[in-house]
Each structure stands twice: as C-alpha cells, then as structure tokens.
Scaffold this active site. Structure first.
Site, mmCIF file in Angstrom:
data_model
loop_
_atom_site.group_PDB
_atom_site.id
_atom_site.type_symbol
_atom_site.label_atom_id
_atom_site.label_comp_id
_atom_site.label_asym_id
_atom_site.label_seq_id
_atom_site.Cartn_x
_atom_site.Cartn_y
_atom_site.Cartn_z
ATOM 1 N N ASP A 67 -6.978 -13.993 0.855
ATOM 2 C CA ASP A 67 -6.272 -12.762 0.500
ATOM 3 C C ASP A 67 -7.187 -11.751 -0.179
ATOM 4 O O ASP A 67 -6.933 -10.543 -0.101
ATOM 5 C CB ASP A 67 -5.068 -13.082 -0.392
ATOM 6 C CG ASP A 67 -3.784 -13.162 0.425
ATOM 7 O OD1 ASP A 67 -3.850 -13.689 1.548
ATOM 8 O OD2 ASP A 67 -2.732 -12.691 -0.042
ATOM 9 N N GLU A 98 -1.218 -7.659 -2.110
ATOM 10 C CA GLU A 98 -2.255 -8.675 -1.916
ATOM 11 C C GLU A 98 -2.840 -9.095 -3.257
ATOM 12 O O GLU A 98 -3.209 -10.254 -3.452
ATOM 13 C CB GLU A 98 -3.358 -8.160 -0.987
ATOM 14 C CG GLU A 98 -2.925 -7.875 0.442
ATOM 15 C CD GLU A 98 -2.356 -9.077 1.156
ATOM 16 O OE1 GLU A 98 -2.660 -10.220 0.752
ATOM 17 O OE2 GLU A 98 -1.597 -8.888 2.125
ATOM 18 N N HIS A 101 -0.589 -11.657 -4.573
ATOM 19 C CA HIS A 101 -0.834 -12.938 -3.898
ATOM 20 C C HIS A 101 -2.076 -13.626 -4.461
ATOM 21 O O HIS A 101 -2.061 -14.837 -4.720
ATOM 22 C CB HIS A 101 -1.030 -12.720 -2.396
ATOM 23 C CG HIS A 101 0.168 -12.181 -1.698
ATOM 24 N ND1 HIS A 101 0.149 -11.802 -0.377
ATOM 25 C CD2 HIS A 101 1.429 -11.933 -2.136
ATOM 26 C CE1 HIS A 101 1.346 -11.360 -0.026
ATOM 27 N NE2 HIS A 101 2.139 -11.420 -1.081
ATOM 28 N N TYR A 105 -1.905 -17.284 -6.182
ATOM 29 C CA TYR A 105 -2.608 -18.469 -5.704
ATOM 30 C C TYR A 105 -3.555 -18.991 -6.784
ATOM 31 O O TYR A 105 -3.720 -20.204 -6.953
ATOM 32 C CB TYR A 105 -3.383 -18.161 -4.425
ATOM 33 C CG TYR A 105 -2.550 -17.544 -3.323
ATOM 34 C CD1 TYR A 105 -1.165 -17.737 -3.275
ATOM 35 C CD2 TYR A 105 -3.122 -16.748 -2.333
ATOM 36 C CE1 TYR A 105 -0.392 -17.163 -2.271
ATOM 37 C CE2 TYR A 105 -2.354 -16.175 -1.321
ATOM 38 C CZ TYR A 105 -0.990 -16.379 -1.300
ATOM 39 O OH TYR A 105 -0.232 -15.812 -0.309
ATOM 40 N N GLU A 172 -3.922 -11.622 8.518
ATOM 41 C CA GLU A 172 -2.623 -11.706 7.844
ATOM 42 C C GLU A 172 -1.580 -12.379 8.728
ATOM 43 O O GLU A 172 -0.773 -13.170 8.257
ATOM 44 C CB GLU A 172 -2.123 -10.307 7.472
ATOM 45 C CG GLU A 172 -2.817 -9.669 6.299
ATOM 46 C CD GLU A 172 -2.117 -8.409 5.839
ATOM 47 O OE1 GLU A 172 -1.395 -8.471 4.830
ATOM 48 O OE2 GLU A 172 -2.294 -7.359 6.489
ATOM 49 N N GLU A 206 3.854 -10.892 3.895
ATOM 50 C CA GLU A 206 2.894 -10.831 4.993
ATOM 51 C C GLU A 206 3.571 -10.464 6.314
ATOM 52 O O GLU A 206 2.954 -9.826 7.174
ATOM 53 C CB GLU A 206 2.135 -12.156 5.127
ATOM 54 C CG GLU A 206 1.299 -12.543 3.918
ATOM 55 C CD GLU A 206 0.167 -11.576 3.600
ATOM 56 O OE1 GLU A 206 -0.005 -10.574 4.326
ATOM 57 O OE2 GLU A 206 -0.556 -11.815 2.620
ATOM 58 N N HIS A 209 3.764 -6.752 6.092
ATOM 59 C CA HIS A 209 2.430 -6.169 6.262
ATOM 60 C C HIS A 209 2.023 -6.185 7.736
ATOM 61 O O HIS A 209 1.538 -5.177 8.269
ATOM 62 C CB HIS A 209 1.389 -6.954 5.448
ATOM 63 C CG HIS A 209 1.637 -6.944 3.982
ATOM 64 N ND1 HIS A 209 0.796 -7.564 3.081
ATOM 65 C CD2 HIS A 209 2.629 -6.395 3.238
ATOM 66 C CE1 HIS A 209 1.266 -7.398 1.858
ATOM 67 N NE2 HIS A 209 2.383 -6.702 1.932
#
Length: 360
Positions: A67, A98, A101, A105, A172, A206, A209
C-alpha cells in the site's frame, strides 16, 4: 472537455461523476484505532499453530509495503497530470485512505509484537522484491511532467493510461485482493477477527478505488482516441494485456513463496484444484488462489472494456465463492459477527463497543 485541462473555478463540474465518487468515499472513513485487537493477540499467541503463524508472517512482510507503493502512485503518477478539482478530490481522497491502510496494517503487525525489521524483510525475498521492481518501471514519468497537454505524444498518453491500468486495475484491483483472500481465511474460520475487520474495510475502499480509477481510465482513453497524437487503442490494449499477464505471473510466484514450506503436502497436488480438508489453511490451496487472481484480473479487464484473457477452467465463476459477497457487495455481512460492516460515518452513532454489541 479534457481531463488534463485545469480550471480556475470550482463549479460547475465538468465530470460530476468523480465528485460523487469522492463524496461516497469520504462518508466511509475509518481509523485502525476503532478496531479491537485483544482477541487477535490471544489467537496469535495461543490459538494459531506454527504453520499458520509462519504463513501469515510471509504475507505480512509485504502487506504494508504494497500500500505504500500504491499511495505513492497517486502522488507521482496521477495527481501531476489531472488538475480538475473534482478529479483531484477523488484521487486525493483515495491517496489519503491508502495512508489509513498503511497505518492499519502497521498497527496489526505492531500489536502482534512484530519488530520493525519486518518492514524491510520483503527485500530478502526475490518474489516480493520483483513485485515492487515491476511497478517501479512504470513509476518514472519525468519525461512527461511539465510538457503540458498540447505537447503530449501518443506514447505519453498511452503511458498515462497504462499506468492507471497497472496501479489501479492490477495492483489495487488484483494483487491486493490476493493478499486479502489469504488473510480472510482466518477470520472466516474464527481466528484473527480484528485483522478480518481491517481487511473487510480495506476491501470496501479498494473496490471504490479500483472502480473510480478504471472509470477515469475509460474517460481518458475515449477523449484521447482522436485529435493530435491520439492513443492507439490496439496498442494500448496489447500493453494492458501484457501488464495483466506479467502481474498475474508475479502474484503466482508470491503465492508459491507463501505456500513453499508446505509444498510436499497434498494441498499442493497440481492435478487437484478442489478444496481439500487442510486443518491449517481451511481448504485454501495455491491452485484455487491462482485461479482466483486470474478470475479477478479478467474482471478488471472487463471493467476497462477489454475481453477476458484467462478464461478459467474449471472455474467459470469465482473460484473462492466464500469471498464473493465481501468483494462485490457495497454493504457487507460481517462473517465474524454477522453484523453490517457498512461503516459510513454519517450513519454511525454512539461508541464502537455499543455498535458491536447492539442486538440485531
């Protein structure tokens, strides 16, 4: 009309559809701190076995970096070329998410006690580094920046379009979904529910996106098929097909790496694509996963207006039907708690603990 021309005023919009995508996306904001992780820590320490922890660790090594690379593409490949407010709002919103994200993570890895060295370990694995190196080949647009729309060549325009296909259609839209599928088998079977919530919300993002940027791809290509220095549709199509095949190949190599330790186990029988009763990976096989990414790649090609090139057998439909609703539905059933994961802020009232525990 032209996507590449700026505008000195906010409204009226030239492309209201992209404003609408921004608006929908911004109503779905979330933060990793909203996800309870205490059960995941217990699962990681006490419920998962060594095989399962090793499997997840291999995925985690490239999870965050994937990402990071996608976010960079928005800033270096997209925003320098597309100047209209409604378009930059959509792209800026996607780029910002992003960042969420990446943080989510990282939050997952750090909550599980993984050291910071984990973030660089992907460089030691050829299969992971190759994925990053491939997209970096398309990341250099310095030869185009500053030219101005009127000076762009046919090759420049095709480079811009191919970059959208690569980053949004197949990074993505395909490679990240491969990772999501590998991770989701755990919460779908009662493990790592916090991780599952992060992945579920990431899927919603995603999907938006991918669909938003592919719509931009189609408008851009249509606008530039005529006039001076036009895009050559047949040349662009072959370029996109080549990208799709090569990125699927890179993802298959990554899948082989993740399952490499278990290559002598019966789940890797090349002649058997069906689910087998494997207690560690809940029936997920490398073959089913490879079939799934080809299925997803074909769907992205179809969304761009191209024909399928993988045409899977024996899977004419989704090889992982258990994930179908999570990937395609705008509001998802949360398999882990059987509750809605439509996280639009405008419809959220009270605390998260109240929402999770609210009777259905």
């Amino acid at each position: 009309m032209s996507l590449l021309k700026g505008r000195n005023y906010y409204k009226p919009f030239t492309y209201p559809e992209f404003y609408n995508k921004w608006d929908k996306h911004e109503k779905s904001h979330w933060l990793p701190s909203e996800v309870p992780m205490h059960d995941d820590v217990n699962d990681w320490k006490n419920r998962l076995n060594d095989n399962q922890r090793d499997f997840l660790t291999n995925i985690f090594r490239f999870f965050t970096q994937g990402d990071v690379d996608v976010a960079s593409a928005y800033y270096t490949q997209y925003l320098p070329f597309f100047k209209l407010p409604e378009v930059t709002m959509m792209m800026g919103g996607f780029a910002g998410r992003e960042g969420v994200h990446i943080d989510a993570y990282s939050y997952l890895l750090e909550t599980l006690g993984m050291p910071e060295a984990t973030y660089k370990e992907f460089l030691m694995y050829e299969e992971m580094k190759d994925k990053q190196d491939y997209i970096k080949k398309f990341s250099d647009s310095r030869h185009i920046l500053g030219k101005g729309e009127e000076n762009l060549t046919t090759e420049d325009k095709e480079h811009i379009a191919a970059g959208i296909a690569l980053f949004s259609g197949f990074t993505e839209g395909m490679q990240l979904f491969s990772t999501f599928a590998m991770l989701l088998i755990f919460p779908l079977n009662g493990f790592m529910k916090g991780m599952g919530q992060i992945v579920t919300w990431s899927i919603v993002d995603e999907t938006q996106h991918t669909e938003g940027m592919i719509e931009l791809f189609k408008v851009f290509v249509e606008e530039n098929k005529t006039g001076d220095q036009p895009i050559r549709p047949s040349v662009l199509q072959e370029t996109v097909y080549k990208i799709a095949k090569e990125m699927v190949g890179l993802e298959e190599a990554f899948i082989d790496l993740v399952f490499k330790k278990y290559k002598d186990e019966p789940i890797n029988d090349d002649n058997d694509l069906e689910t087998k009763d494997n207690k560690d990976f809940f029936g997920l096989t490398p073959q089913r996963l490879k079939a799934y990414i080809k299925y997803i790649a074909d769907r992205r090609l179809n969304l761009m207006g191209y024909k399928s090139i993988f045409n899977l057998e024996p899977y004419p439909t989704n090889p992982l039907p258990e994930l179908e609703i999570m990937i395609n539905a705008p509001t998802h059933t949360n398999f882990f708690e059987n509750r809605s994961t439509d996280y639009a802020n405008v419809s959220t009232k009270g605390t998260w603990s109240e929402i999770w525990n609210k009777p259905q």
